[in-house]
Scaffold this active site. Structure first.
Site, PDB file in Angstrom:
ATOM      1  N   ARG A 100      -3.334  -6.538  -3.301  1.00  0.00           N
ATOM      2  CA  ARG A 100      -3.896  -7.234  -2.049  1.00  0.00           C
ATOM      3  C   ARG A 100      -4.538  -8.629  -2.366  1.00  0.00           C
ATOM      4  NH1 ARG A 100      -7.047  -2.795  -3.046  1.00  0.00           N
ATOM      5  NH2 ARG A 100      -9.231  -3.591  -3.335  1.00  0.00           N
TER       6      ARG A 100
ATOM      7  N   ASN B  76      -2.289   0.151  -4.532  1.00  0.00           N
ATOM      8  CA  ASN B  76      -2.326  -0.606  -3.508  1.00  0.00           C
ATOM      9  C   ASN B  76      -2.598  -2.018  -4.104  1.00  0.00           C
ATOM     10  OD1 ASN B  76      -5.227  -2.284  -2.022  1.00  0.00           O
ATOM     11  ND2 ASN B  76      -3.512  -2.086  -0.791  1.00  0.00           N
TER      12      ASN B  76
ATOM     13  N   HIS C 212      -1.931   7.288  -4.750  1.00  0.00           N
ATOM     14  CA  HIS C 212      -1.470   6.507  -4.145  1.00  0.00           C
ATOM     15  C   HIS C 212      -1.722   4.464  -4.910  1.00  0.00           C
ATOM     16  CE1 HIS C 212      -5.495   3.419  -3.355  1.00  0.00           C
ATOM     17  NE2 HIS C 212      -4.480   2.571  -2.317  1.00  0.00           N
TER      18      HIS C 212
ATOM     19  N   HIS D 175       3.087  11.957  -1.650  1.00  0.00           N
ATOM     20  CA  HIS D 175       2.179  13.622  -1.244  1.00  0.00           C
ATOM     21  C   HIS D 175       4.097  14.291  -1.223  1.00  0.00           C
ATOM     22  CE1 HIS D 175      -1.570  12.893   0.990  1.00  0.00           C
ATOM     23  NE2 HIS D 175      -0.934  12.518   1.370  1.00  0.00           N
TER      24      HIS D 175
ATOM     25  N   SER E 122       0.872  -0.970  -0.442  1.00  0.00           N
ATOM     26  CA  SER E 122      -0.046  -0.231   0.004  1.00  0.00           C
ATOM     27  C   SER E 122       0.881   1.119   0.445  1.00  0.00           C
ATOM     28  CB  SER E 122      -0.572  -0.339   1.243  1.00  0.00           C
ATOM     29  OG  SER E 122      -1.696   1.191   1.291  1.00  0.00           O
TER      30      SER E 122
ATOM     31  N   HIS F 158      -3.876   7.493 -17.641  1.00  0.00           N
ATOM     32  CA  HIS F 158      -4.484   6.332 -18.035  1.00  0.00           C
ATOM     33  C   HIS F 158      -4.555   5.667 -19.086  1.00  0.00           C
ATOM     34  CE1 HIS F 158      -8.315   7.114 -15.129  1.00  0.00           C
ATOM     35  NE2 HIS F 158      -7.801   8.019 -14.773  1.00  0.00           N
TER      36      HIS F 158
ATOM     37  N   HIS G  12     -19.880  13.767   0.589  1.00  0.00           N
ATOM     38  CA  HIS G  12     -20.183  14.614   0.886  1.00  0.00           C
ATOM     39  C   HIS G  12     -19.973  16.115   0.161  1.00  0.00           C
ATOM     40  CE1 HIS G  12     -17.077  14.757   3.006  1.00  0.00           C
ATOM     41  NE2 HIS G  12     -16.146  15.405   2.967  1.00  0.00           N
TER      42      HIS G  12
END
Lengths: 300, 300
Positions: free
Chosen positions: B110, B108, B106, B96, B92, B141, B171
């Site tokens: 797993r 990851n 980012h 920054h 993972s 992409h 939100h």
């Protein structure tokens, strides 16, 4: 005597908001609170009052809201299926000062009613010093004990413990700060009426300003260097962790499509995270960390 | 051919971690990754590798873990009561950078196994530019599409849409960045075997570095002023909101008593929040906000 109705409660809360903003503007001495009036999609709305870049306050908000409507889906489970409509009003405050010596403070008072006839008050005040000062912690808790004692001999101990449990960050195994008082789903005790409870909640709201003023006046002139400001960023980071991961008010707001800018006004203008940071042995930062525990008797 | 076993998978992931750290150290040119080895309370453990205050990377982590034990309570509901033991291994990454022109990234990968015989792979790569550049978004992409297309003609479209849905902040009604690919609970498709799936997941892991290097080399020399750095703080604030409120890996870690410093290494060294901030009409900041939407075809 008839019980206070929702309109009287909302009016009292509105007055508390106005008085607090006026007092804080004087204390800050530079900036004024802005005022954004917003409407809830179903009924009611609020006044979000925010202050940024003052003399003493870097970012702070004093929100009032009074909303009603259909109970949001995520809350139906909690309230039971028979509840369909709710009414809620409250005042909610978070202040982030510039100085690492001036504590962060939070206050909230709220009233909730459902169409199934249930109603209750909730609220709390808690203090998050970046640096814990035992004398000032005692002063803060003394103010809270005084307001509690005027209304019930049981309140302070009960609500102080509740605050320890609520303002806690499990994944850090530390309290957010030195706590204060917290209560929820409060209904009149044996021999108490709704008016007395309402009086208590308003008294908590009115205790906020003098309790904070005392902290500010005692700390605002202390000089702070780069090391203190860095530590403040890390403490603010923990504040962000608590608010985004655990705070019920924030969760409620995010889940129910609340006004995001009002909900997240509780977040500081800046915050920080360092990997595996350990304060130096015997430093004031380490002393502070060691006191971020439940069950500390701050009145001693 | 026998299926790859958990040890082979963990070994491959460990190699991917080591290679990525070595490549990133060369790219950064100044700092080295630290290495904290930790043990899980039941079985296994991990290597948390963190870099802070490099030339290009302000704070970043490349974690490997391989843990097993009793399924934690909060996951029992999800997995069904018959599941008691689990095995999980993964890599993972969150980086920054200092420069607001260099994107946050980012990655990851797993692998999960339960004692009831279920097993699956998951993973993803997504990019969060503080400023969106259409040409660089297309390059990113394109790299992801290339690695997907080598393994299945269906992967890119499916996993790109999945990333749009996953890396989304409800939100704020905005995506975290320009997305990428995301997949979970992946088992072999008709005609595919576990080895082929394992090869794909490792290929995703190996795509991380060249995809990020391309972004860094194209952006690291661009000059940035105070206004850009302020905007970066706000974008990092949104990153914190996503990670603390929605990210499943973070939630899983917090609920299951994971190693907090490893889980929260994804948070930036600094982040910020302003009340009601609105970028200027026609500004690059506004352009970026307008593109933080699901369903953008970045390959056009």
């Amino acid at each position: 005597m008839t019980d206070p109705n929702r309109q009287q409660i909302a009016d009292a809360f509105r007055t508390i908001q106005a008085d607090i903003c006026q007092n804080l503007e004087q204390l800050d001495g530079k900036e004024k609170f802005s005022n954004d009036t917003w409407k809830h999609q179903e009924g009611g709305g609020g006044h979000s009052r925010v202050i940024q870049h003052g003399n003493m306050i870097e970012k702070g908000g004093v929100n009032f809201s009074e909303v009603w409507g259909t109970l949001p889906e995520p809350l139906k489970k909690e309230f039971g299926d028979s509840v369909k409509e709710f009414f809620a009003t409250g005042v909610s405050i978070v202040l982030h000062p510039y100085s690492p010596h001036v504590p962060i403070i939070h206050m909230n008072i709220r009233y909730f009613e459902t169409d199934s006839g249930r109603k209750w008050f909730g609220g709390g005040i808690d203090l998050t010093p970046h640096y814990i000062d035992a004398g000032l912690a005692k002063k803060f808790h003394t103010q809270l004990k005084n307001v509690c004692d005027k209304h019930s001999p049981e309140y302070y101990n009960k609500f102080k413990t509740w605050a320890d449990d609520y303002f806690f960050i499990p994944h850090r195994n530390e309290t957010r700060g030195i706590g204060g008082i917290f209560f929820d789903h409060l209904t009149p005790a044996e021999g108490q009426n709704w008016q007395q409870l309402f009086d208590f909640v308003c008294a908590v709201g009115r205790t906020f300003y003098p309790a904070y003023e005392e902290q500010v006046l005692a700390t605002r002139e202390k000089p702070a260097g780069e090391a203190q400001k860095k530590w403040q960023q890390l403490r603010r980071g923990r504040y962000v962790e608590f608010n985004l991961v655990y705070d019920r008010g924030t969760k409620f707001g995010l889940q129910t499509n609340g006004r995001i800018e009002s909900i997240l006004m509780s977040l500081p203008e800046t915050a920080g995270w360092l990997y595996n940071y350990q304060p130096a042995e015997g430093s004031p930062e380490q002393m502070t960390l060691q006191h971020l525990k439940k069950g500390v008797d701050w009145l001693k």
